[in-house]
Design a protein around this motif. Structure first.
Motif, PDB file in Angstrom:
ATOM      1  N   ASN A  31       0.800  -1.218   0.000  1.00  0.00           N
ATOM      2  CA  ASN A  31       0.000   0.000   0.000  1.00  0.00           C
ATOM      3  C   ASN A  31       0.836   1.274   0.000  1.00  0.00           C
ATOM      4  OD1 ASN A  31      -2.454  -1.430   0.120  1.00  0.00           O
ATOM      5  ND2 ASN A  31      -2.262  -1.673   2.331  1.00  0.00           N
ATOM      6  N   GLU A  32       2.144   1.162   0.204  1.00  0.00           N
ATOM      7  CA  GLU A  32       2.993   2.335   0.285  1.00  0.00           C
ATOM      8  C   GLU A  32       3.399   2.818  -1.107  1.00  0.00           C
ATOM      9  OE1 GLU A  32       3.612   3.934   2.899  1.00  0.00           O
ATOM     10  OE2 GLU A  32       3.258   2.569   4.568  1.00  0.00           O
ATOM     11  N   ILE A  33       3.624   4.119  -1.226  1.00  0.00           N
ATOM     12  CA  ILE A  33       4.171   4.688  -2.447  1.00  0.00           C
ATOM     13  C   ILE A  33       5.326   5.604  -2.079  1.00  0.00           C
ATOM     14  CG2 ILE A  33       1.947   4.623  -3.646  1.00  0.00           C
ATOM     15  CD1 ILE A  33       1.885   7.701  -3.340  1.00  0.00           C
ATOM     16  N   GLY A  34       6.256   5.740  -3.005  1.00  0.00           N
ATOM     17  CA  GLY A  34       7.353   6.683  -2.862  1.00  0.00           C
ATOM     18  C   GLY A  34       7.195   7.798  -3.878  1.00  0.00           C
ATOM     19  N   VAL A  35       7.445   9.020  -3.467  1.00  0.00           N
ATOM     20  CA  VAL A  35       7.278  10.181  -4.341  1.00  0.00           C
ATOM     21  C   VAL A  35       8.648  10.774  -4.626  1.00  0.00           C
ATOM     22  CG1 VAL A  35       6.138  12.408  -4.654  1.00  0.00           C
ATOM     23  CG2 VAL A  35       5.033  10.627  -3.293  1.00  0.00           C
ATOM     24  N   PHE A  36       8.952  10.971  -5.896  1.00  0.00           N
ATOM     25  CA  PHE A  36      10.237  11.503  -6.330  1.00  0.00           C
ATOM     26  C   PHE A  36       9.999  12.689  -7.251  1.00  0.00           C
ATOM     27  CE2 PHE A  36      10.791   7.026  -5.459  1.00  0.00           C
ATOM     28  CZ  PHE A  36      11.973   6.964  -4.747  1.00  0.00           C
ATOM     29  N   GLU A  37      10.988  13.555  -7.285  1.00  0.00           N
ATOM     30  CA  GLU A  37      10.967  14.705  -8.185  1.00  0.00           C
ATOM     31  C   GLU A  37      12.154  14.613  -9.137  1.00  0.00           C
ATOM     32  OE1 GLU A  37      10.884  19.622  -8.040  1.00  0.00           O
ATOM     33  OE2 GLU A  37      11.248  18.448  -6.224  1.00  0.00           O
ATOM     34  N   MET A  38      11.911  14.786 -10.424  1.00  0.00           N
ATOM     35  CA  MET A  38      12.975  14.705 -11.418  1.00  0.00           C
ATOM     36  C   MET A  38      13.687  16.046 -11.521  1.00  0.00           C
ATOM     37  SD  MET A  38      14.816  13.076 -13.496  1.00  0.00           S
ATOM     38  CE  MET A  38      13.989  11.502 -13.740  1.00  0.00           C
ATOM     39  N   ARG A  39      14.985  16.038 -11.242  1.00  0.00           N
ATOM     40  CA  ARG A  39      15.809  17.239 -11.335  1.00  0.00           C
ATOM     41  C   ARG A  39      17.031  16.951 -12.206  1.00  0.00           C
ATOM     42  NH1 ARG A  39      15.974  19.291  -4.984  1.00  0.00           N
ATOM     43  NH2 ARG A  39      13.696  19.535  -4.706  1.00  0.00           N
ATOM     44  N   ASP A  40      17.920  17.942 -12.294  1.00  0.00           N
ATOM     45  CA  ASP A  40      19.116  17.772 -13.102  1.00  0.00           C
ATOM     46  C   ASP A  40      20.004  16.657 -12.565  1.00  0.00           C
ATOM     47  OD1 ASP A  40      18.227  19.850 -14.618  1.00  0.00           O
ATOM     48  OD2 ASP A  40      19.453  21.372 -13.608  1.00  0.00           O
ATOM     49  N   VAL A  41      19.943  16.409 -11.268  1.00  0.00           N
ATOM     50  CA  VAL A  41      20.780  15.384 -10.646  1.00  0.00           C
ATOM     51  C   VAL A  41      20.050  14.054 -10.527  1.00  0.00           C
ATOM     52  CG1 VAL A  41      22.183  17.026  -9.373  1.00  0.00           C
ATOM     53  CG2 VAL A  41      20.068  16.177  -8.355  1.00  0.00           C
ATOM     54  N   GLY A  42      18.967  13.872 -11.277  1.00  0.00           N
ATOM     55  CA  GLY A  42      18.218  12.625 -11.233  1.00  0.00           C
ATOM     56  C   GLY A  42      17.010  12.727 -10.330  1.00  0.00           C
ATOM     57  N   LEU A  43      16.524  11.567  -9.882  1.00  0.00           N
ATOM     58  CA  LEU A  43      15.362  11.514  -9.010  1.00  0.00           C
ATOM     59  C   LEU A  43      15.753  11.883  -7.589  1.00  0.00           C
ATOM     60  CD1 LEU A  43      13.532   8.288 -10.248  1.00  0.00           C
ATOM     61  CD2 LEU A  43      12.926  10.650 -10.691  1.00  0.00           C
ATOM     62  N   VAL A  44      14.987  12.793  -6.991  1.00  0.00           N
ATOM     63  CA  VAL A  44      15.245  13.263  -5.634  1.00  0.00           C
ATOM     64  C   VAL A  44      14.025  12.957  -4.786  1.00  0.00           C
ATOM     65  CG1 VAL A  44      15.782  15.271  -4.197  1.00  0.00           C
ATOM     66  CG2 VAL A  44      16.750  15.080  -6.497  1.00  0.00           C
ATOM     67  N   ASP A  45      14.232  12.505  -3.549  1.00  0.00           N
ATOM     68  CA  ASP A  45      13.129  12.188  -2.653  1.00  0.00           C
ATOM     69  C   ASP A  45      12.292  13.424  -2.356  1.00  0.00           C
ATOM     70  OD1 ASP A  45      14.375   9.794  -2.654  1.00  0.00           O
ATOM     71  OD2 ASP A  45      14.652   9.631  -0.496  1.00  0.00           O
ATOM     72  N   VAL A  46      10.978  13.233  -2.267  1.00  0.00           N
ATOM     73  CA  VAL A  46      10.058  14.295  -1.858  1.00  0.00           C
ATOM     74  C   VAL A  46       9.534  13.922  -0.480  1.00  0.00           C
ATOM     75  CG1 VAL A  46       7.883  15.456  -2.343  1.00  0.00           C
ATOM     76  CG2 VAL A  46       9.418  14.850  -4.222  1.00  0.00           C
ATOM     77  N   SER A  47       9.961  14.641   0.529  1.00  0.00           N
ATOM     78  CA  SER A  47       9.588  14.305   1.906  1.00  0.00           C
ATOM     79  C   SER A  47       8.202  14.802   2.266  1.00  0.00           C
ATOM     80  CB  SER A  47      10.617  14.883   2.888  1.00  0.00           C
ATOM     81  OG  SER A  47      10.726  16.289   2.718  1.00  0.00           O
ATOM     82  N   ASP A  48       7.809  15.969   1.782  1.00  0.00           N
ATOM     83  CA  ASP A  48       6.492  16.538   2.068  1.00  0.00           C
ATOM     84  C   ASP A  48       5.724  16.634   0.760  1.00  0.00           C
ATOM     85  OD1 ASP A  48       4.283  17.768   3.071  1.00  0.00           O
ATOM     86  OD2 ASP A  48       5.339  19.401   4.079  1.00  0.00           O
ATOM     87  N   ALA A  49       5.129  15.516   0.352  1.00  0.00           N
ATOM     88  CA  ALA A  49       4.469  15.460  -0.952  1.00  0.00           C
ATOM     89  C   ALA A  49       3.218  16.323  -0.994  1.00  0.00           C
ATOM     90  CB  ALA A  49       4.127  14.010  -1.295  1.00  0.00           C
ATOM     91  N   SER A  50       2.458  16.372   0.102  1.00  0.00           N
ATOM     92  CA  SER A  50       1.219  17.155   0.110  1.00  0.00           C
ATOM     93  C   SER A  50       1.488  18.618  -0.181  1.00  0.00           C
ATOM     94  CB  SER A  50       0.522  17.010   1.467  1.00  0.00           C
ATOM     95  OG  SER A  50       0.120  15.675   1.696  1.00  0.00           O
ATOM     96  N   LYS A  51       2.530  19.161   0.432  1.00  0.00           N
ATOM     97  CA  LYS A  51       2.848  20.575   0.246  1.00  0.00           C
ATOM     98  C   LYS A  51       3.233  20.863  -1.192  1.00  0.00           C
ATOM     99  CE  LYS A  51       5.550  24.297   2.357  1.00  0.00           C
ATOM    100  NZ  LYS A  51       6.547  24.632   3.403  1.00  0.00           N
ATOM    101  N   LEU A  52       3.976  19.945  -1.814  1.00  0.00           N
ATOM    102  CA  LEU A  52       4.391  20.160  -3.197  1.00  0.00           C
ATOM    103  C   LEU A  52       3.215  20.026  -4.159  1.00  0.00           C
ATOM    104  CD1 LEU A  52       7.878  18.434  -3.445  1.00  0.00           C
ATOM    105  CD2 LEU A  52       7.359  20.859  -3.573  1.00  0.00           C
ATOM    106  N   PHE A  53       2.316  19.077  -3.903  1.00  0.00           N
ATOM    107  CA  PHE A  53       1.162  18.905  -4.782  1.00  0.00           C
ATOM    108  C   PHE A  53       0.269  20.140  -4.796  1.00  0.00           C
ATOM    109  CE2 PHE A  53       1.434  14.068  -4.275  1.00  0.00           C
ATOM    110  CZ  PHE A  53       2.148  13.964  -5.454  1.00  0.00           C
ATOM    111  N   LEU A  54       0.247  20.878  -3.678  1.00  0.00           N
ATOM    112  CA  LEU A  54      -0.635  22.036  -3.565  1.00  0.00           C
ATOM    113  C   LEU A  54       0.085  23.358  -3.772  1.00  0.00           C
ATOM    114  CD1 LEU A  54      -2.676  20.952  -0.407  1.00  0.00           C
ATOM    115  CD2 LEU A  54      -3.135  20.447  -2.809  1.00  0.00           C
ATOM    116  N   SER A  55       1.368  23.319  -4.139  1.00  0.00           N
ATOM    117  CA  SER A  55       2.155  24.547  -4.209  1.00  0.00           C
ATOM    118  C   SER A  55       1.677  25.498  -5.304  1.00  0.00           C
ATOM    119  CB  SER A  55       3.636  24.205  -4.442  1.00  0.00           C
ATOM    120  OG  SER A  55       3.796  23.482  -5.657  1.00  0.00           O
ATOM    121  N   GLU A  56       1.088  24.995  -6.385  1.00  0.00           N
ATOM    122  CA  GLU A  56       0.649  25.835  -7.495  1.00  0.00           C
ATOM    123  C   GLU A  56      -0.858  25.904  -7.619  1.00  0.00           C
ATOM    124  OE1 GLU A  56       2.529  24.663 -11.080  1.00  0.00           O
ATOM    125  OE2 GLU A  56       4.544  24.606 -10.231  1.00  0.00           O
ATOM    126  N   ARG A  57      -1.564  25.540  -6.545  1.00  0.00           N
ATOM    127  CA  ARG A  57      -3.023  25.514  -6.617  1.00  0.00           C
ATOM    128  C   ARG A  57      -3.612  26.918  -6.607  1.00  0.00           C
ATOM    129  NH1 ARG A  57      -7.355  25.498  -2.747  1.00  0.00           N
ATOM    130  NH2 ARG A  57      -9.213  24.558  -3.680  1.00  0.00           N
TER     131      ARG A  57
END
Length: 459
Positions: A261-287
């Protein structure tokens, strides 16, 4: 000596037949049967041998001694979460995803982290040269002296390297490029993928090696090759989110050593995939507050996530109208539209309906039903929602709002991010009210879809 024989094997499901057929009887796909040469004298040696003693005897399960399974951290908190706490020696993990989604970058970064922790790591690439791997390692800062790299596709040579180095962690990128010389079919075929995976698993089990294998996907996003490959490995991880998506989700489809049931959230950057620790905040950052936009607190395993669901309902002269969603199951969307049409009398039958979840995440749990209905009703009526409001609950066919699990975690996550109003099922509302929690928030307990829409969209 027995003679070789020819069989036609389906490249999708592994079904075999002595005659060619246009349509596979096993999976129903067309033009997937490919001719392969089968050697009967080799089949006796193809059984899965996990290093068990030939003198093994059945014993009562109560007499089995339990040993604590050690976990090897990967250096990525999100990957460790999906794996159930880390890698287990002797296990095999299959990572599947679209080309360019970040499979090789993630596994190479894990290899570098393990090498820096003092473990021996072997990275076997069948699609790139060692120079190309070094270029990617420089870009994502994954260079280490104890990280061994080899470009090889012959399974016998790969096995020799494994036995000589005895690594703690092994990566095969990818399994579709590896071949056994004694099998006549081409690399990537059903026979090659199955037999190579079995042999790699045998070596990993007998030597206590934690192995990663990278797999390809077909046009419809499923695992390429035989489905038996998923049964051979211990863990199957799927990457979700397109190549152009900002965030990538790693989901466990199968895990013998942890939850699925678990999922991992990553963000693609110039240095590859980076962990996203606070996914909720990032999902709502441009709302932006607008009609048809609703925040829904979903739960993936033990992690609550606040996701923005957007809906666009517009009249169309074309028949039939469109129903499109890349984040919600289309059948569920049609069911919720029927409930709104029947119980709330919203005439959406002549409207195009588009629904999506911001950030590319796919929503499967029933708790998002109420949020989807509110978003579609808001867009259809062009009415804004109550400020700083979230909604969750399961919608039944008669329009009732059913209670969902982990309501407290959902409300707590919404409170953490500054939301003040919650529309939730009546039963969950009574539970939170009895516990005297969240007294500083406004909770709207609703029992049917009409009450929910009135609470979320006041006149």
């Amino acid at each position: 000596m027995a003679k070789s024989k020819t069989m036609f094997v389906c490249q999708e499901c592994g079904y075999d037949t002595p005659k060619w057929l246009g349509k596979c009887p096993g999976c129903g796909q067309w033009n997937t049967l490919v001719e392969e040469v089968i050697k009967p004298d080799n089949t006796k040696q193809r059984g899965l041998n996990l290093g068990l003693s030939n003198q093994s005897k059945p014993c009562p399960i109560s007499d089995v001694v339990l040993e604590k399974m050690p976990r090897i951290t990967t250096g990525s908190a999100e990957l460790d979460r999906v794996l159930g706490g880390g890698l287990i020696p002797g296990s095999m993990v299959l990572i599947v995803g679209d080309p360019g989604i970040g499979k090789s970058s993630l596994t190479l970064r894990v290899c570098a982290n393990e090498a820096r922790d003092g473990r021996k790591v072997l990275y076997v690439t069948g699609e790139e040269s060692v120079q190309q791997v070094r270029m990617r390692a420089d870009r994502i800062d994954a260079v280490s002296d104890t990280l061994m790299v080899v470009s090889e596709t012959n399974l016998e040579v790969i096995e020799k390297h494994i036995l000589d180095l005895k690594p703690d962690v092994l990566v095969i990128d990818s399994i579709q490029t590896v071949f056994r010389p004694d099998i006549q079919s081409a690399p990537g075929s059903v026979s090659q993928v199955r037999e190579c995976a079995v042999e790699i698993l045998r070596v990993a089990k007998t030597n206590g090696i934690a192995a990663f294998i990278v797999g390809h996907v077909t046009k419809d996003g499923t695992l390429a090759g035989p489905r038996v490959l998923e049964h051979i490995v211990d863990t199957v991880l799927y990457f979700e989110g397109g190549n152009n998506a900002e965030y990538r989700m790693l989901r466990a489809i199968k895990n013998r050593f942890g939850s699925t049931n678990e999922i991992g959230v990553f963000e693609m950057r110039d240095v590859g995939l980076v962990d996203v620790s606070d996914a909720s905040k990032l999902f709502l950052s441009e709302r932006q507050d607008d009609n048809g936009s609703v925040i829904v607190p979903t739960v993936e395993g033990t992690r609550p996530l606040l996701v923005e669901i957007q809906a666009l309902v517009a009249k169309t002269p074309y028949v039939p109208p469109k129903r499109i969603s890349d984040s919600v199951d289309l059948k569920r969307l049609q069911l919720l539209l029927a409930v709104l049409e029947k119980k709330v009398h919203l005439a959406m039958g002549a409207c195009d309906v588009f629904v999506k979840a911001a950030g590319g995440i796919r929503i499967d749990e029933p708790a998002a039903d109420l949020g989807i209905c509110v978003a579609m009703a808001s867009s259809f009526a062009s009415r804004p929602l109550r400020p700083a409001t979230v909604a969750f609950g399961e919608v039944g066919l008669s329009g009732e709002i059913r209670a969902v699990s982990q309501a407290e975690n959902r409300v707590r996550e919404a409170k953490r991010l500054g939301f003040k109003s919650i529309v939730l099922p009546q039963k969950n509302y009574e539970q939170l009210l009895a516990d005297k929690k969240f007294t500083d928030m406004t909770l709207y307990g609703v029992s049917n879809i009409t009450e929910a829409l009135s609470s979320a969209m006041p006149r």
